[in-house]
Enzyme design. Structure first.
Site, PDB file in Angstrom:
ATOM      1  N   HIS A   1      -7.395 -22.260  24.073  1.00 24.80           N
ATOM      2  CA  HIS A   1      -7.701 -20.722  24.436  1.00 24.80           C
ATOM      3  C   HIS A   1      -6.895 -19.906  23.734  1.00 24.80           C
ATOM      4  O   HIS A   1      -5.813 -19.500  24.173  1.00 24.80           O
ATOM      5  CB  HIS A   1      -7.465 -20.498  26.054  1.00 24.80           C
ATOM      6  CG  HIS A   1      -8.401 -21.447  26.899  1.00 24.80           C
ATOM      7  ND1 HIS A   1      -9.764 -20.932  26.943  1.00 24.80           N
ATOM      8  CD2 HIS A   1      -8.519 -22.435  27.452  1.00 24.80           C
ATOM      9  CE1 HIS A   1     -10.362 -21.849  27.605  1.00 24.80           C
ATOM     10  NE2 HIS A   1      -9.774 -22.894  28.097  1.00 24.80           N
TER      11      HIS A   1
ATOM     12  N   TRP B   1      -6.362 -16.604  25.821  1.00 21.68           N
ATOM     13  CA  TRP B   1      -5.871 -16.899  27.238  1.00 21.68           C
ATOM     14  C   TRP B   1      -4.313 -17.516  27.076  1.00 21.68           C
ATOM     15  O   TRP B   1      -3.602 -17.249  27.896  1.00 21.68           O
ATOM     16  CB  TRP B   1      -6.807 -17.886  28.229  1.00 21.68           C
ATOM     17  CG  TRP B   1      -7.630 -16.922  28.763  1.00 21.68           C
ATOM     18  CD1 TRP B   1      -9.081 -16.789  28.381  1.00 21.68           C
ATOM     19  CD2 TRP B   1      -7.305 -15.745  29.705  1.00 21.68           C
ATOM     20  NE1 TRP B   1      -9.640 -15.664  29.023  1.00 21.68           N
ATOM     21  CE2 TRP B   1      -8.716 -15.080  29.702  1.00 21.68           C
ATOM     22  CE3 TRP B   1      -6.541 -15.406  30.586  1.00 21.68           C
ATOM     23  CZ2 TRP B   1      -9.206 -14.233  30.682  1.00 21.68           C
ATOM     24  CZ3 TRP B   1      -6.589 -14.063  31.221  1.00 21.68           C
ATOM     25  CH2 TRP B   1      -7.880 -13.631  31.439  1.00 21.68           C
TER      26      TRP B   1
ATOM     27  N   CYS C   1     -19.612  -7.832  30.599  1.00 21.26           N
ATOM     28  CA  CYS C   1     -20.805  -8.308  29.987  1.00 21.26           C
ATOM     29  C   CYS C   1     -20.667  -7.634  28.568  1.00 21.26           C
ATOM     30  O   CYS C   1     -20.276  -6.417  28.244  1.00 21.26           O
ATOM     31  CB  CYS C   1     -21.782  -7.421  30.942  1.00 21.26           C
ATOM     32  SG  CYS C   1     -23.368  -8.017  30.088  1.00 21.26           S
TER      33      CYS C   1
ATOM     34  N   ARG D   1     -15.174 -12.346  19.536  1.00 21.45           N
ATOM     35  CA  ARG D   1     -14.155 -11.966  20.345  1.00 21.45           C
ATOM     36  C   ARG D   1     -13.926 -10.582  20.652  1.00 21.45           C
ATOM     37  O   ARG D   1     -12.964  -9.972  20.532  1.00 21.45           O
ATOM     38  CB  ARG D   1     -12.812 -12.347  19.105  1.00 21.45           C
ATOM     39  CG  ARG D   1     -12.885 -13.486  18.261  1.00 21.45           C
ATOM     40  CD  ARG D   1     -12.973 -14.885  19.096  1.00 21.45           C
ATOM     41  NE  ARG D   1     -11.597 -14.839  20.037  1.00 21.45           N
ATOM     42  CZ  ARG D   1     -11.477 -15.817  20.900  1.00 21.45           C
ATOM     43  NH1 ARG D   1     -12.064 -16.892  21.114  1.00 21.45           N
ATOM     44  NH2 ARG D   1     -10.369 -15.975  21.592  1.00 21.45           N
TER      45      ARG D   1
ATOM     46  N   ALA E   1     -14.614  -9.835  24.062  1.00 18.25           N
ATOM     47  CA  ALA E   1     -14.469 -10.115  25.419  1.00 18.25           C
ATOM     48  C   ALA E   1     -12.640  -9.939  25.250  1.00 18.25           C
ATOM     49  O   ALA E   1     -12.280  -9.079  26.311  1.00 18.25           O
ATOM     50  CB  ALA E   1     -14.792 -11.516  25.957  1.00 18.25           C
TER      51      ALA E   1
ATOM     52  N   LEU F   1     -18.001  -9.312  44.848  1.00 21.60           N
ATOM     53  CA  LEU F   1     -19.319  -8.911  44.659  1.00 21.60           C
ATOM     54  C   LEU F   1     -20.130  -9.585  43.340  1.00 21.60           C
ATOM     55  O   LEU F   1     -19.430  -9.372  42.299  1.00 21.60           O
ATOM     56  CB  LEU F   1     -19.333  -7.381  44.715  1.00 21.60           C
ATOM     57  CG  LEU F   1     -18.943  -7.152  46.180  1.00 21.60           C
ATOM     58  CD1 LEU F   1     -19.062  -5.634  46.222  1.00 21.60           C
ATOM     59  CD2 LEU F   1     -19.724  -7.673  47.284  1.00 21.60           C
TER      60      LEU F   1
HETATM   61  S1  MYA Z   1     -17.024 -13.105  35.170  1.00 27.58           S
HETATM   62  C1  MYA Z   1     -18.812 -12.717  34.488  1.00 27.58           C
HETATM   63  C2  MYA Z   1     -18.579 -12.755  32.999  1.00 27.58           C
HETATM   64  N1  MYA Z   1     -20.027 -12.372  32.396  1.00 27.58           N
HETATM   65  C3  MYA Z   1     -21.015 -13.156  32.143  1.00 27.58           C
HETATM   66  O1  MYA Z   1     -21.124 -14.379  32.080  1.00 27.58           O
HETATM   67  C4  MYA Z   1     -22.076 -12.252  31.617  1.00 27.58           C
HETATM   68  C5  MYA Z   1     -22.748 -13.121  30.303  1.00 27.58           C
HETATM   69  N2  MYA Z   1     -21.657 -13.474  29.348  1.00 27.58           N
HETATM   70  C6  MYA Z   1     -21.234 -12.487  28.469  1.00 27.58           C
HETATM   71  O2  MYA Z   1     -21.680 -11.383  28.586  1.00 27.58           O
HETATM   72  C7  MYA Z   1     -20.072 -12.987  27.438  1.00 27.58           C
HETATM   73  O3  MYA Z   1     -20.440 -14.338  27.421  1.00 27.58           O
HETATM   74  C8  MYA Z   1     -18.723 -12.834  27.935  1.00 27.58           C
HETATM   75  C9  MYA Z   1     -17.863 -13.270  26.744  1.00 27.58           C
HETATM   76  C10 MYA Z   1     -18.419 -11.157  28.153  1.00 27.58           C
HETATM   77  C11 MYA Z   1     -18.446 -13.396  29.290  1.00 27.58           C
HETATM   78  N3  MYA Z   1     -13.887 -14.247  31.726  1.00 27.58           N
HETATM   79  O4  MYA Z   1     -16.009 -12.098  23.074  1.00 27.58           O
HETATM   80  P1  MYA Z   1     -15.815 -13.611  23.016  1.00 27.58           P
HETATM   81  C12 MYA Z   1     -13.184 -15.855  27.006  1.00 27.58           C
HETATM   82  C13 MYA Z   1     -12.754 -14.361  30.968  1.00 27.58           C
HETATM   83  O5  MYA Z   1     -15.986 -14.165  21.652  1.00 27.58           O
HETATM   84  P2  MYA Z   1     -18.408 -13.927  24.314  1.00 27.58           P
HETATM   85  C14 MYA Z   1     -16.138 -11.737  35.174  1.00 27.58           C
HETATM   86  O6  MYA Z   1     -17.072 -10.549  35.111  1.00 27.58           O
HETATM   87  C15 MYA Z   1     -13.036 -17.120  26.317  1.00 27.58           C
HETATM   88  O7  MYA Z   1     -12.748 -18.339  26.939  1.00 27.58           O
HETATM   89  N4  MYA Z   1     -12.767 -14.666  29.666  1.00 27.58           N
HETATM   90  O8  MYA Z   1     -16.943 -14.067  23.683  1.00 27.58           O
HETATM   91  C16 MYA Z   1     -14.850 -11.496  35.464  1.00 27.58           C
HETATM   92  C17 MYA Z   1     -12.521 -16.814  25.002  1.00 27.58           C
HETATM   93  O9  MYA Z   1     -11.095 -16.802  24.999  1.00 27.58           O
HETATM   94  P3  MYA Z   1     -10.370 -17.962  24.631  1.00 27.58           P
HETATM   95  C18 MYA Z   1     -13.727 -15.227  29.224  1.00 27.58           C
HETATM   96  O10 MYA Z   1     -19.234 -15.167  24.831  1.00 27.58           O
HETATM   97  C19 MYA Z   1     -14.172 -11.310  34.401  1.00 27.58           C
HETATM   98  C20 MYA Z   1     -12.855 -15.424  24.645  1.00 27.58           C
HETATM   99  O11 MYA Z   1     -13.296 -15.029  25.966  1.00 27.58           O
HETATM  100  C21 MYA Z   1     -14.868 -15.370  29.814  1.00 27.58           C
HETATM  101  O12 MYA Z   1     -19.071 -13.034  23.340  1.00 27.58           O
HETATM  102  C22 MYA Z   1     -12.661 -11.633  34.207  1.00 27.58           C
HETATM  103  C23 MYA Z   1     -14.133 -15.518  23.570  1.00 27.58           C
HETATM  104  O13 MYA Z   1     -14.612 -13.744  23.576  1.00 27.58           O
HETATM  105  C24 MYA Z   1     -14.854 -14.786  31.083  1.00 27.58           C
HETATM  106  N5  MYA Z   1     -15.925 -14.938  31.877  1.00 27.58           N
HETATM  107  O14 MYA Z   1     -18.189 -13.056  25.494  1.00 27.58           O
HETATM  108  C25 MYA Z   1     -12.001 -11.028  32.938  1.00 27.58           C
HETATM  109  N6  MYA Z   1     -15.939 -15.773  29.244  1.00 27.58           N
HETATM  110  O15 MYA Z   1     -10.487 -18.161  23.130  1.00 27.58           O
HETATM  111  C26 MYA Z   1     -10.435 -11.299  32.948  1.00 27.58           C
HETATM  112  C27 MYA Z   1     -15.194 -16.143  27.910  1.00 27.58           C
HETATM  113  O16 MYA Z   1      -8.852 -17.773  24.990  1.00 27.58           O
HETATM  114  C28 MYA Z   1      -9.910 -10.366  33.607  1.00 27.58           C
HETATM  115  N7  MYA Z   1     -14.033 -15.949  28.055  1.00 27.58           N
HETATM  116  O17 MYA Z   1     -10.795 -19.354  25.353  1.00 27.58           O
HETATM  117  C29 MYA Z   1      -8.322 -10.517  33.666  1.00 27.58           C
HETATM  118  C30 MYA Z   1      -7.533  -9.461  34.402  1.00 27.58           C
HETATM  119  C31 MYA Z   1      -7.441  -8.125  33.669  1.00 27.58           C
HETATM  120  C32 MYA Z   1      -6.996  -6.900  34.583  1.00 27.58           C
HETATM  121  C33 MYA Z   1      -5.506  -7.090  34.617  1.00 27.58           C
HETATM  122  C34 MYA Z   1      -5.001  -5.883  35.401  1.00 27.58           C
HETATM  123  C35 MYA Z   1      -3.420  -5.937  35.333  1.00 27.58           C
END
Ligand code: MYA
Length: 545
Positions: free
Chosen positions: A123, A126, A258, A267, A269, A545
């Protein structure tokens, strides 16, 4: 998002006459997805072939749901080698295999649904974040991983985006912008593994979910194409006060991440996540809670989806569920039929109103002490969560739904003392049914928060008093949802849900939901699996939600 949509495994009563008896626990689980009868065989050649088939199928468990074939083959093997073994029935074997699989997931050994099979070290993003990288990395004491920073030490400029894109704070109060968000999510948000269903959050739902008391508009982070201003990505946070074991944690609840399908795997996200983190940090918030179907480093708990079938013909038509072998659709309809009126109506069940807010807030706070991780809610938050999404105008006489209604909340008011003894709520989250001509929308209700003062009676758990009351309360929510024309009622194995799911004919789904905490260490919490000191469900009191 809070959840991955999941197909259902079907529950079938052993005796048809049990079908309408909500007290019946005589339900046998029949998983139909991936089911296929296995060939009986005697020759040693065939046996060898079969053993390798078993080994192959067992390997599949690392990433997929337990196929019927595996269950059948394990049963056959046991029968062959040991004869009749007490307890070696289909339900037990399936439960054990599921348990093995879930343990692997919790320990970070296996991905889910074949969607995420990375080792923690793979990751790239991460690995750089303040999250536990394994369960061994959780330390002895609960607390932050990285200390908070004063505002002036937080990065002041937005993170750079690839050229041609720009940041855009989405104003949820503006109908045009909420529609843009609705359109992005309806076409690009969470789908099930087979790409048959996709969440369709309504504009009213998004407004309700993204505008709780004290929300910050800066936490609604969008990305637009610079040239035509099209919204192509989004992530949001809303404030939440959590109690995690005995600590109060002021956090952000992150949801609706999303990215447009055409911009995936670039990359983006990580950039969105870092930008929303920066926006939270600027408001003095350094912890977050989020859920995902995918396995990331490292879930604090995992819960399983359960589904209570309501509209049998439609769920069968759209392949959300199946007619099991030895079953007819007519029998299935009888099996899942619910009463016409809620049973607690005579005991004072009615829709929650503004005047109930303080009583519900008190009951909620006391009841939620039963669980390890819960949102602490002020009366304003209770008002928002249970009443502000109740829709406009009068309720439709036939369905009891109001225009734009997203949440349903009921209380039980004691007829004599007028005390509020219980409350129950659920929300509406439809899914688009893809590639189907006849049905376009799956109308799903999701169990939300509930509480009952029966929990405070002596022996409420030991004597089964609470279990019985919750069965009545949630059973009534199912009846109300049925009248409101929902097709299915969903719930997770959190809170006290595991005590009543089976009796209310919820069937186990194939979806798991992982719960995560950002920048907070604590030992794993009981969800679908118990922990050393807590039974199933009792670790998690948060419904996302
Ligand atoms: S979960 C709902 C997520 N949304 C979907 O599943 C909708 C459909 N999918 C998409 O829109 C895309 O596939 C998404 C990834 C956006 C999910 N949570 O840009 P990339 C990591 C966290 O090339 P894409 C929800 O909404 C992945 O392991 N990380 O990938 C809660 C990799 O990292 P690493 C995720 O597919 C969200 C990297 O992203 C997720 O184009 C909580 C790849 O990026 C995921 N669901 O886009 C977010 N999916 O290489 C975290 C993939 O390390 C919040 N990845 O493995 C953290 C707290 C932040 C606030 C802190 C405040 C202090």
């Amino acid at each position: 998002m809070s959840s991955e949509k999941a197909r259902e495994t079907v529950t079938e009563p052993e005796h048809e006459e049990d079908a309408n008896d909500s007290d019946s626990s005589e339900v046998e689980e029949i998983t139909t997805a991936g089911a296929g009868p296995s060939e009986p065989s005697t020759s040693s050649k065939k046996k060898k072939k079969k053993r390798s088939k078993v080994a192959k199928a067992i390997n599949m468990l690392k990433g997929k749901e337990v196929p019927q074939q595996v269950v059948d083959q394990v049963l056959e093997k046991v029968q062959e080698q040991h004869g009749d073994v007490p307890g070696a029935d289909e339900a037990t074997v399936r439960a054990l295999l599921e348990q093995l699989k879930i343990n692997d997931v919790i320990q970070g050994k296996a991905g889910l649904g074949g969607k995420n099979k990375k080792d923690a070290g793979d990751h790239k993003f991460w690995a750089t974040q303040p999250v536990p990288h394994s369960n061994e990395d959780r330390g002895e004491e609960d607390g932050f991983i990285e200390p908070s920073k004063p505002r002036e030490e937080v990065r002041q400029d937005p993170y750079p985006l690839p050229k041609d894109f720009e940041w855009s704070i989405i104003d949820i109060v503006d109908p045009v912008q909420i529609k843009e968000l609705y359109e992005l999510l309806s076409a690009n948000y969470v789908e099930d593994d087979q790409a048959a269903f996709r969440f369709q959050y309504t504009a009213e739902f998004l407004e309700w979910a993204l505008k709780p008391p004290g929300y910050h508009k800066e936490w609604h982070v969008g990305v637009r194409v610079s040239s035509n201003k099209k919204l192509v990505a989004f992530i949001s946070g809303v404030p939440i006060t959590l109690r995690v074991r005995n600590h109060t944690v002021h956090a952000s609840e992150i949801n609706y991440l999303c990215i447009h399908k055409k911009l995936r795997a670039k990359r983006l996200a990580p950039v969105l996540i870092k930008e929303v983190t920066r926006q939270c940090n600027l408001k003095g918030i350094f912890q977050a809670i989020y859920t995902a179907g995918v396995v990331l480093p490292t879930p604090v708990s995992t819960c399983r989806y359960y589904h209570r079938t309501l509209n049998v013909p439609k769920l069968v038509d759209v392949k959300f569920t199946y007619v099991p072998r030895n079953m007819t659709i007519a029998r299935m309809i009888r099996q899942y039929k619910v009463a016409n009126t809620p049973h607690l109506a005579r005991a004072g069940l009615r829709e929650m109103e503004d005047r109930d807010v303080s009583a519900v807030a008190e009951l909620y706070a006391r009841y939620m002490q039963r669980f390890d991780m819960v949102p602490l809610m002020s009366p304003e938050e209770v008002q928002h969560q249970f009443l502000s999404g109740r829709g406009r105008g009068e309720r439709d006489a036939a369905t009891g739904r109001r225009d734009g209604q997203v949440v349903w909340a009921y209380v039980v008011e004691h007829p004599e003392t007028h005390k509020i003894t219980d409350f129950i709520s659920f929300y509406s989250l439809p899914s688009t049914i893809m590639g189907q001509k006849q049905h376009k929308l799956l109308e799903a209700a999701y169990l939300f928060y509930y509480a009952s003062d029966v929990a405070f009676q002596d022996g409420a758990d030991e004597r089964g008093l609470l279990k019985h009351r919750l069965q009545e309360l949630v059973g009534d929510a199912v009846i109300i949802a049925d009248q409101a024309k929902f097709d299915v009622f969903n719930a997770l194995t959190l809170m006290d849900n595991p005590s009543f799911l089976q009796d209310l004919k919820f069937g186990s789904g194939d979806g798991l939901l992982n719960f995560y905490l950002y920048n907070w260490r604590t030992q794993p919490l009981a969800g679908v699996n118990p922990t050393d000191d807590r039974p199933v469900g009792k670790g998690v009191g948060v419904v996302m939600l």
